[in-house]
Design an enzyme around this catalytic site. Structure first.
Site, mmCIF file in Angstrom:
data_model
loop_
_atom_site.group_PDB
_atom_site.id
_atom_site.type_symbol
_atom_site.label_atom_id
_atom_site.label_comp_id
_atom_site.label_asym_id
_atom_site.label_seq_id
_atom_site.Cartn_x
_atom_site.Cartn_y
_atom_site.Cartn_z
ATOM 1 C CB THR A 86 -0.917 0.033 1.238
ATOM 2 O OG1 THR A 86 -0.107 -0.001 2.417
ATOM 3 C CG2 THR A 86 -1.878 -1.137 1.234
ATOM 4 C CD GLU A 110 -1.536 1.482 5.575
ATOM 5 O OE1 GLU A 110 -0.770 0.687 4.999
ATOM 6 O OE2 GLU A 110 -1.964 1.305 6.732
#
Length: 315
Positions: A212, A260
């Site tokens: 991420t 994220e």
């Protein structure tokens, strides 16, 4: 579109203009009605259109510590206003001294002496000057004295968002805080966006097979409620379908709230240090702690599948 930072940036030979004033956080659909009207009126009169806004948010100066979560930073608002056809954006530094200007002084110093307003376009609830003492009625009277028109535009759009409440920045912030990003998008006319620089996190996503981009969001950003969302990750002119996680990562006993974004089906991305934007399309599920790592991985795979479906349907 040109941008001026303070009254001193306005050219000395500046002529007449059509002006609208406001914080315009989010440039939502109600704001768009006012700004479009100002742009159209300016074209009819053959003069430039000017949007006047403030930095920081006036509430932070008048009541320190009360800065509202922002729906869009100034550079994003500028982009949206440019798309609406605005010619000039004047960002006035909002200081304690500036906050003490009476409504009459504001009219003279900003609208008359500097912008030479030919017309001023506002919503019906417009307030300005020290202690917000100035209103539309006062502005109309000042227009008669200083030779400018005042046009009032009804900005109250309604829809399904908020159960039919009139669209506003306040309502949008509330919906974002509740995780209702679809409702927020109805008001904004586009998905809610957060921006920031990609920084190094714990890198657990990479270890789990879902790397991420950990976005260090800009100060005072309006961040959606904790959970998983479908959306897009924007960087370097590209919009990538993404599964977005907001929260403290309770699976690993995290305490810091993060945003994220996992770029779906993308391999080998190196985004560290880049400024990115994350658009929120739809809420998928709330934040949760799972009984095992295997259960978490199974859910993450399901989340990505659901995000892919939602994004495909939207596109």
């Amino acid at each position: 579109m040109q941008r001026w930072r303070g009254l001193a940036d306005i050219p000395e030979d500046w002529g007449r203009s059509v002006v609208t004033i406001g914080s315009y956080d989010g440039v939502h659909r109600g704001h768009q009605l006012i700004i479009r009207h100002a742009v159209e009126r300016a074209r009819e009169l053959g003069v430039p259109s000017v949007v006047v806004t403030f930095d920081p948010h006036p509430s932070e100066v008048v009541r320190p510590g009360s800065h509202p979560p922002l729906l869009a930073p100034h550079h994003r608002r500028a982009e949206l206003m440019a798309e609406l056809g605005v010619d000039e954006l004047l960002i006035l530094p909002f200081t304690t001294e500036f906050s003490k200007l009476t409504p009459a002084d504001f009219v003279v110093k900003v609208l008359v002496d500097k912008l030479h307003a030919k017309a001023v376009v506002e919503g019906p609830n417009f307030r300005f000057g020290h202690k917000a003492a100035g209103n539309v009625e006062f502005l109309i009277e000042q227009g008669k004295v200083y030779d400018f028109e005042v046009e009032v535009v009804d900005l109250y759009v309604t829809g399904d968002a908020g159960g039919g409440e009139p669209f506003s920045s306040t309502l949008t912030r509330r919906l974002v805080a509740e995780g209702d990003v679809e409702g927020a998008a109805e008001i904004l006319g586009r998905p809610h966006r957060v921006e920031g620089v990609v920084v190094r996190g714990a890198q657990r996503g990479r270890e789990l097979g879902f790397p991420t981009a950990n976005v260090e969001t800009l100060p005072h950003t309006a961040i959606p409620a904790d959970g998983v969302y479908a959306g897009w990750l924007h960087t370097q002119g590209e919009a990538m379908p993404a599964a977005i996680s907001v929260g403290t990562n309770p699976q690993f006993d995290g305490t810091e709230r993060t945003v994220e974004a996992y770029a779906i089906d993308r391999v080998g991305l190196d985004l560290y240090g880049l400024h990115v934007a994350v658009d929120f399309l739809a809420f998928v599920r709330g934040q949760a702690k799972f009984a095992s790592l295997e259960a978490l991985l199974e859910q993450m795979a399901e989340d990505v599948k659901r995000c892919r479906e939602l994004i495909s349907a939207a596109e």
